[in-house]
Design a protein around this motif. Structure first.
Motif, PDB file in Angstrom:
ATOM      1  N   LYS A  25      -1.227   0.134  -5.733  1.00 55.92           N
ATOM      2  CA  LYS A  25      -2.241  -0.052  -4.691  1.00 55.92           C
ATOM      3  C   LYS A  25      -2.119   1.111  -3.709  1.00 55.92           C
ATOM      4  O   LYS A  25      -1.219   1.149  -2.876  1.00 55.92           O
ATOM      5  N   LYS A  59       0.858  -1.178   0.000  1.00 58.68           N
ATOM      6  CA  LYS A  59       0.000   0.000   0.000  1.00 58.68           C
ATOM      7  C   LYS A  59       0.901   1.237   0.000  1.00 58.68           C
ATOM      8  O   LYS A  59       1.866   1.297   0.755  1.00 58.68           O
ATOM      9  N   ASP A  68      -3.005   3.653  -0.593  1.00 58.52           N
ATOM     10  CA  ASP A  68      -3.572   3.589   0.745  1.00 58.52           C
ATOM     11  C   ASP A  68      -4.911   4.321   0.736  1.00 58.52           C
ATOM     12  O   ASP A  68      -4.968   5.521   0.461  1.00 58.52           O
ATOM     13  N   PRO A  69      -6.016   3.635   1.000  1.00 54.83           N
ATOM     14  CA  PRO A  69      -7.343   4.257   0.888  1.00 54.83           C
ATOM     15  C   PRO A  69      -7.555   5.441   1.822  1.00 54.83           C
ATOM     16  O   PRO A  69      -8.365   6.321   1.538  1.00 54.83           O
ATOM     17  N   GLU A  70      -6.828   5.487   2.933  1.00 56.59           N
ATOM     18  CA  GLU A  70      -7.017   6.568   3.895  1.00 56.59           C
ATOM     19  C   GLU A  70      -6.414   7.892   3.417  1.00 56.59           C
ATOM     20  O   GLU A  70      -6.774   8.953   3.924  1.00 56.59           O
ATOM     21  N   VAL A 114      -5.864   8.565  -0.133  1.00 61.41           N
ATOM     22  CA  VAL A 114      -6.010   8.719  -1.583  1.00 61.41           C
ATOM     23  C   VAL A 114      -6.614  10.064  -1.974  1.00 61.41           C
ATOM     24  O   VAL A 114      -6.264  10.644  -3.011  1.00 61.41           O
TER      25      VAL A 114
END
Length: 256
Positions: free
Chosen positions: A160, A138, A162-164, A166
């Protein structure tokens, strides 16, 4: 008291190293980079180099390092093969540095095991796709002065994120002025394709170039024709000025 009984300075130094190694939980075989601290974190080697005024990545990082923190330093570049010997590395924190350039093979050697790569809060405007596409980790790319264009879009498609973090990847500059200051993911979600924009820009440039060449050719042809017409007219006037007995009618007819 035990140390005072040792007559050899080398022996005293050895025992001192053993004492501090046991205190920190670090194996004696580990050589820790200068200005860093090496500790055993739940059975895994952690190399802590945060806020140590480092200007480049240390060369002597233990090869069995699992966690490596290089955040809050003054590192400006990640060169090729900077971590190639760290086959056990799982987390790499390079946040809050002054990184501007990342070479294509910067993370070669850590692709398989790396789980987290933090490049946030640096000075990165662009990054080669080849540097990140093979990573399974990530990746945090937030809070950098990104230039939003096709290459960056391709990076985001391949890695990929990091969703936190993005939504914190914003365009400081862009190939289109209206996208400056906006989150890149939001722009892409709206259907914008920077690669198509680049293709259109290239097509327009080619059209302008071709039009310029075409204009030059037409201008030359017109100049050539007019110049020849002017020469022909002057020659005809010269012939007409001569006595009629000296100018055959066939010559005048040919000129006309």
């Amino acid at each position: 008291m035990f140390l005072t009984r040792l007559s050899s300075p080398f022996a005293q130094l050895l025992v001192t190293n053993v004492f501090f190694s046991l205190l920190l939980g670090v194996p004696l075989s580990v050589s820790c980079p200068q200005r860093c601290q090496c500790t055993d974190h739940s059975g895994a080697m952690a190399v802590l180099c945060s806020s140590r005024h480092l200007e480049e990545i240390p060369q002597d990082i233990p090869k069995d390092a699992v966690y490596l923190k290089l955040d809050a330093n003054k590192i400006t570049k990640i060169p090729n093969n900077a971590f190639k010997h760290l086959n056990h590395l799982e987390e790499l924190d390079l946040s809050r540095n002054a990184i501007e350039k990342i070479d294509m093979a910067a993370f070669k050697g850590v692709a398989d095991g790396l789980q987290m790569l933090d490049l946030s809060n640096n000075h990165i405007q662009s990054i080669p796709k080849e540097a990140l596409v093979k990573l399974n980790a990530k990746i945090r790319l937030s809070n950098n002065p990104w230039h939003c264009e096709c290459t960056l879009q391709e990076v985001l498609w391949e890695v990929k994120l990091d969703p936190e973090s993005v939504n914190e990847i914003t365009c400081q500059t862009s190939v289109r002025e209206e996208y400056v200051g906006k989150p890149l993911v939001q722009i892409l979600d709206s259907g914008v394709n920077f690669c198509n924009i680049r293709q259109k820009t290239t097509d327009i440039a080619m059209f302008i170039t071709m039009f310029g060449w075409f204009t030059m050719v037409i201008t030359y042809v017109v100049y050539y024709v007019r110049h020849n017409q002017e020469d022909a007219r002057k020659h005809l006037e010269y012939l007409k000025s001569l006595p009629s007995t000296q100018v055959p009618k066939e010559t005048i007819s040919t000129i006309l």
